[in-house]
Design a protein around this motif. Structure first.
Motif, PDB file in Angstrom:
ATOM      1  N   ALA A 219      -4.358  -1.278  11.476  1.00  0.00           N
ATOM      2  CA  ALA A 219      -6.253  -1.471  12.102  1.00  0.00           C
ATOM      3  C   ALA A 219      -6.417  -0.035  12.241  1.00  0.00           C
ATOM      4  N   GLN A 220      -6.958   1.092  13.165  1.00  0.00           N
ATOM      5  CA  GLN A 220      -7.208   1.911  13.544  1.00  0.00           C
ATOM      6  C   GLN A 220      -7.859   2.611  12.809  1.00  0.00           C
ATOM      7  N   ALA A 221      -6.906   3.120  11.229  1.00  0.00           N
ATOM      8  CA  ALA A 221      -6.943   3.591  10.076  1.00  0.00           C
ATOM      9  C   ALA A 221      -8.163   2.715   9.119  1.00  0.00           C
ATOM     10  N   GLY A 222      -8.147   1.732   9.792  1.00  0.00           N
ATOM     11  CA  GLY A 222      -9.076   0.891   8.688  1.00  0.00           C
ATOM     12  C   GLY A 222      -8.256   0.376   7.150  1.00  0.00           C
ATOM     13  N   ARG A 223      -7.052   0.583   7.504  1.00  0.00           N
ATOM     14  CA  ARG A 223      -6.659   0.103   6.205  1.00  0.00           C
ATOM     15  C   ARG A 223      -5.372  -1.061   5.852  1.00  0.00           C
ATOM     16  N   ALA A 224      -5.460  -2.516   4.909  1.00  0.00           N
ATOM     17  CA  ALA A 224      -5.346  -2.987   4.897  1.00  0.00           C
ATOM     18  C   ALA A 224      -3.492  -2.711   4.751  1.00  0.00           C
ATOM     19  N   ILE A 225      -2.482  -3.717   5.075  1.00  0.00           N
ATOM     20  CA  ILE A 225      -1.198  -3.853   4.724  1.00  0.00           C
ATOM     21  C   ILE A 225      -0.662  -3.928   3.821  1.00  0.00           C
ATOM     22  N   PRO A 226      -0.380  -3.435   3.291  1.00  0.00           N
ATOM     23  CA  PRO A 226       0.431  -4.094   1.463  1.00  0.00           C
ATOM     24  C   PRO A 226       1.211  -4.129   1.530  1.00  0.00           C
ATOM     25  N   ALA A 227       1.138  -5.231   0.737  1.00  0.00           N
ATOM     26  CA  ALA A 227       3.025  -6.220   0.278  1.00  0.00           C
ATOM     27  C   ALA A 227       3.538  -5.481  -0.558  1.00  0.00           C
ATOM     28  N   LEU A 228       4.569  -4.709   0.788  1.00  0.00           N
ATOM     29  CA  LEU A 228       5.639  -3.925  -0.352  1.00  0.00           C
ATOM     30  C   LEU A 228       6.907  -4.045  -0.111  1.00  0.00           C
ATOM     31  N   GLY A 229       7.170  -5.463   0.605  1.00  0.00           N
ATOM     32  CA  GLY A 229       8.743  -6.029   0.529  1.00  0.00           C
ATOM     33  C   GLY A 229       8.906  -7.274   0.880  1.00  0.00           C
ATOM     34  N   THR A 230      10.096  -7.909   0.187  1.00  0.00           N
ATOM     35  CA  THR A 230      10.218  -9.392   0.942  1.00  0.00           C
ATOM     36  C   THR A 230       9.554  -9.848   2.047  1.00  0.00           C
ATOM     37  N   THR A 231      10.038  -8.638   3.145  1.00  0.00           N
ATOM     38  CA  THR A 231       9.805  -9.145   4.406  1.00  0.00           C
ATOM     39  C   THR A 231       8.662  -9.173   4.904  1.00  0.00           C
ATOM     40  N   HIS A 232       7.247  -8.598   4.001  1.00  0.00           N
ATOM     41  CA  HIS A 232       5.767  -9.100   3.744  1.00  0.00           C
ATOM     42  C   HIS A 232       6.051 -10.673   3.376  1.00  0.00           C
TER      43      HIS A 232
END
Lengths: 246, 246, 246, 246
Positions: free
Chosen positions: D119-132
C-alpha cells in the motif's frame, strides 16, 4: 489360500491401515507444528503398498478438527474406499506420483511461503550450501507451467504428470521434492513423516537461497565433490551421519 | 604422587566431567531455545582442559531425546572415551580448533539461516554497527572453499584446518566465530554457554547486515575508533559494561 | 517550610520514586515481551521531574534477574543515589536528553534489528504511510557519525549531544525517536511506557519502509495533508482517535 | 402488524445483534491471534442487514480489554445506537462500503506489515500464484491517493469513496480486499469471520509476492486459465474444494 490365511491377511491389512491413518493424521498435524501451513493450505498422504490403499487428508477441514478417524482412504484410481468426507482436492496429484514411483511412501503439499515464492518465480532452487546437499542431491527443480488444456481437462492429474515429466530419468528419492510453477512445493519420502521432514527442508533452504542471492547475485552452485560428500555422508551406502551405522 | 592424591585427582576429574556434560547438554538445548536450529542441525561441545577430554552432542539425535547422560566424551584425537552413541559428525572440526587454540572452552556449529546465507554467498560479515562491535573486533571472516581433495580425504578435519588457516595470526577470542564457505557458521567462547551466546550474535548481526546493505549498498565498515570503543568497553582491560568492574 | 511539610514532601517523593522504579522495571520487561531485545541489548529509564531523579536499568543484567528493587537511581549528573549495581552503560546518553528536554519522561534504547539496519545504513526513515504518521510527524532522523574525538572523550555523553544536535529546533515530542548512526534507535515519551510504545513503532515502521523501498525504489514521502491528518487526529488539540475526547 | 408480531420481531433483532456483537468481538480477537495487529492498529465490524445496524470495535481500546459488551453499535449513517465508547475512527470507511455493497457482511482493517508495504509503495498485488487465485480473482487493487481536499474534508468517508471508485464495476466479492494507497489494507467477506480470513490471505500473499519479484523481477501474472481454475474450484457454481458439495 485357506479361509484362515485369507482372514489373517485381511486382519493384518486392516491393522496396517489403522496405523497408516494415525501416521497420516500425525504428519498433517506436524505441518502446522512446523508452521508450514496457513489455514488448511496443505495436505499429507501415505500409502500402504501391499494393499495399494492411500490415506489422505480430507479437503478443506480445519486442523483442529482432523483426527485419524476422518482421514480418507482411496485406492490408486482415486475411488473412496473409506470415509465420509471428500479427500483433498489434490488427491489426483498424489496418486499420479504413487503410481509412477514405487519407492514413495508419503507425499506432502504445502504453500509454505518461501518455497512458494520460488515456485511463483518459476525458478529451481540451486544447491548453494551443505544444508541443501544434506537432503537434495542437486537443485530442487521447478516444473513448466501447465497448458490451458491441461488445466481445463484434468488439472490435478496433469499437475502430477508435469511433475513426473520434470523428474524424467532422475532418481526420485535423491531429490525428494519439486516446485510446481505458479503454484507451490510438493515433497515426498519413504513415509509421511519423512515427507514432512523434506517439506521443512525445502522451506528453510528456499529462504536461505533467496538471501544468498541477495548477497551474491552471481553465486555458483556447489561443486560435485561437496554435493557428493554431504549427500552421501547422510544417504549413501557408507553413510556415517547419525546412529544408523552403529 | 600418593595413591590418595591420585584418587582425589581422578575423583575431581570425574566431577568436572559430570559438570561439563550438563553444561554441554544445556548449551545444546539453548540452541533450540534461541531458534538457531532446525531438526538436529547444530551441535555444541565443551572441553575440560585439565584432562583434555571433550564432551559433544551425539550425531543426529533429536533435541527431545538429549540428556546430560547421552552426551559423548572423546579425547583430543577423537577416540570415544565414554558413551554408546556416535559423536557429532562434525567432531573432527571441533577437535582441530581445540588443539590449535588453548583459549577455546566451547564450540558451536549451527545452520542458522541468516548466517548461513552469508556463508553460502562466500562473504565475510563486515562490522557495520555497534551491535557487531560489542562482540566481534572486526569482520566475521569467511573461509575459502575446500578443494576436492580436502573434501574427499578428511572432510571434517580439513574444515577445521581451513578455519585455522583463515584465522591465521588474528586473536581467536576477539572474533569468536567464522563462516565456512558454502556451509555455515562455527562460533566459540571460553565455555559452551558463551559459544552459544556468540552463535546468537552471529545470526542477529548477519540479518541486520543484509538489511543494511539493502538500504545502503555502498555502506562502509565502522571506523577503528568506534570499533575500539564498543569492543573495549565490554572486553578490554578497562571494560565498564556490566557489573564485572564493581 | 515546617518540619511536618518537609517530611510530607520527602515521603511523597519516596513514594513517587517507588512507583517509578516499578514502571521502569515493567517497561524494561515489556521490551522483551515485544521482542525488541536480544539478551541485554536494551534499556529503559524514567525520570521524576520534581526531584530530578532518574531510574534506569542496571548494566548487563539478564531480564530474568531484573526487579523493581535492582533498578538504579541516579541524579541528572549521573551520580548513583540508590542501588548496588552499575547503571546502564548508556546512562549518560539518557541524562543528556532529560537535561535538554523537560517534556521527556521516559527513554528507551534498543538494538531492534530493523531499526538498527536503518541506523547502520545511516538513513533517516521517511514517512511513507499512515502507520508512521500516526506517531511521527515527519521522518525519523538519523544522526551524523561521532568524530573520533567525540568517541574517545565521552562517548555516551556525546551520543546524547549528537542526538540533541540532530533534533535542533524540531518539536522533540512530535518525532519521539531517532537513529544514532552506526548504532541503533533511541525513543522517548511522556513516561517509560510510552517510550517503549514508540520503540515498537520505530521497529515496525522500519521494516515496512524497507519493504516499501524494495517494491518502489522511487516512492515519495507522504504529503503534508496526510501527515497532518493522521498525526493530528491522534495528537492534536482536536484529536478524535481513541476515547480521550469522551 | 399485531403487537405480538412486532414484539417478536424486536426480540429476534435483539438476539441477532447479540450474536453479531459476539462474532465481531471474536473476529477482532482473531486479528491478534493471526498476528495481524500491533497494539490497536486494526478493527473489524459486522452488519445485521435486516436492521441495518453495524457492530464495530471501539476506538483505541487494547485487545485485552475488548469484550462483546463494549463493541459499539452504529446505524448506517454512523449514529451510535448502543455503547458508551467512541466507535473506531475508521467507522465512516466501513459504513461507506456497507452502504455501497449489500453483499458485504463483515469488514476488516489492519496495518499488517507486508500488505502495508505494498500500500505504501502504491502497487496492486498481482496474482502470481494459486495461493492468490484461491481467494482473489485477479490482482488486489491499490487505490489512488486522496486529494488534499478529500483528506481535509471528510477523510474516513472519502477513504471509503476512493475504495468504491477503485472497485468500479468489478465484482466486490470476487476480490474481497484492497490496498488504500499510503495507508494499509481493507478486506471484507460475507461475515466478520470471512473478512478476517481474507485479511490473513492478503498478508501472506503480499509477502510471497515481494519475494517472488526479488527472485524474478519480470514475472508475469497468472494466465486466465489457471486463475479461473483455482478461483472457481473454490468459489464457482461447480466448486469441488472442501466439503460443501457433499
Amino acid at each position: 489360500m485357506s479361509e484362515h490365511t485369507q482372514w489373517n491377511k485381511l486382519e493384518s491389512a486392516a491393522r496396517r491401515l489403522q496405523v497408516l491413518r494415525h501416521q497420516v493424521w500425525q504428519a498433517n498435524m506436524d505441518l502446522q507444528r512446523h508452521q508450514l501451513v496457513t489455514f488448511t493450505w496443505g495436505n499429507v498422504s501415505g500409502i500402504d503398498r501391499e494393499s495399494g490403499l492411500v490415506v489422505i487428508k480430507p479437503s478443506g477441514v480445519e486442523y483442529a478438527e482432523l483426527s485419524a478417524d476422518n482421514m480418507v482412504v482411496v485406492d490408486l484410481q482415486g475411488h473412496v474406499v473409506e470415509g465420509d468426507l471428500n479427500p483433498s482436492s489434490d488427491t489426483a496429484t498424489h496418486l499420479a506420483l504413487y503410481r509412477q514411483y514405487p519407492a514413495i511412501g508419503g507425499i506432502v503439499h504445502t504453500h509454505s511461503p518461501q518455497a512458494t515464492a520460488w515456485a511463483q518465480a518459476g525458478r529451481a532452487i540451486p544447491a548453494l550450501g551443505t544444508t541443501h546437499a544434506d537432503y537434495f542431491y542437486g537443485p530442487i527443480a521447478c516444473t513448466r507451467a501447465l497448458t490451458d488444456q491441461e488445466i481445463a481437462e484434468a488439472y490435478e492429474l496433469n499437475t502430477g504428470k508435469v511433475i513426473v515429466e520434470t523428474i524424467a530419468d532422475a532418481d526420485v528419492m535423491a531429490s525428494p521434492g519439486i516446485l510446481v510453477k505458479e503454484h507451490a512445493p510438493f515433497t515426498w519420502g519413504k513415509d509421511p513423516h519423512q515427507a514432512v521432514h523434506n517439506a521443512v527442508v525445502v522451506e528453510v533452504v528456499a529462504g536461505m537461497a533467496l538471501q544468498t542471492l541477495q548477497l551474491n547475485a552471481g553465486v555458483s552452485s556447489l561443486n560435485q565433490a561437496l554435493l557428493d560428500k554431504h549427500y552421501l555422508r547422510k544417504h549413501g551406502a557408507n553413510a556415517y551421519y547419525g546412529q544408523t551405522n552403529k
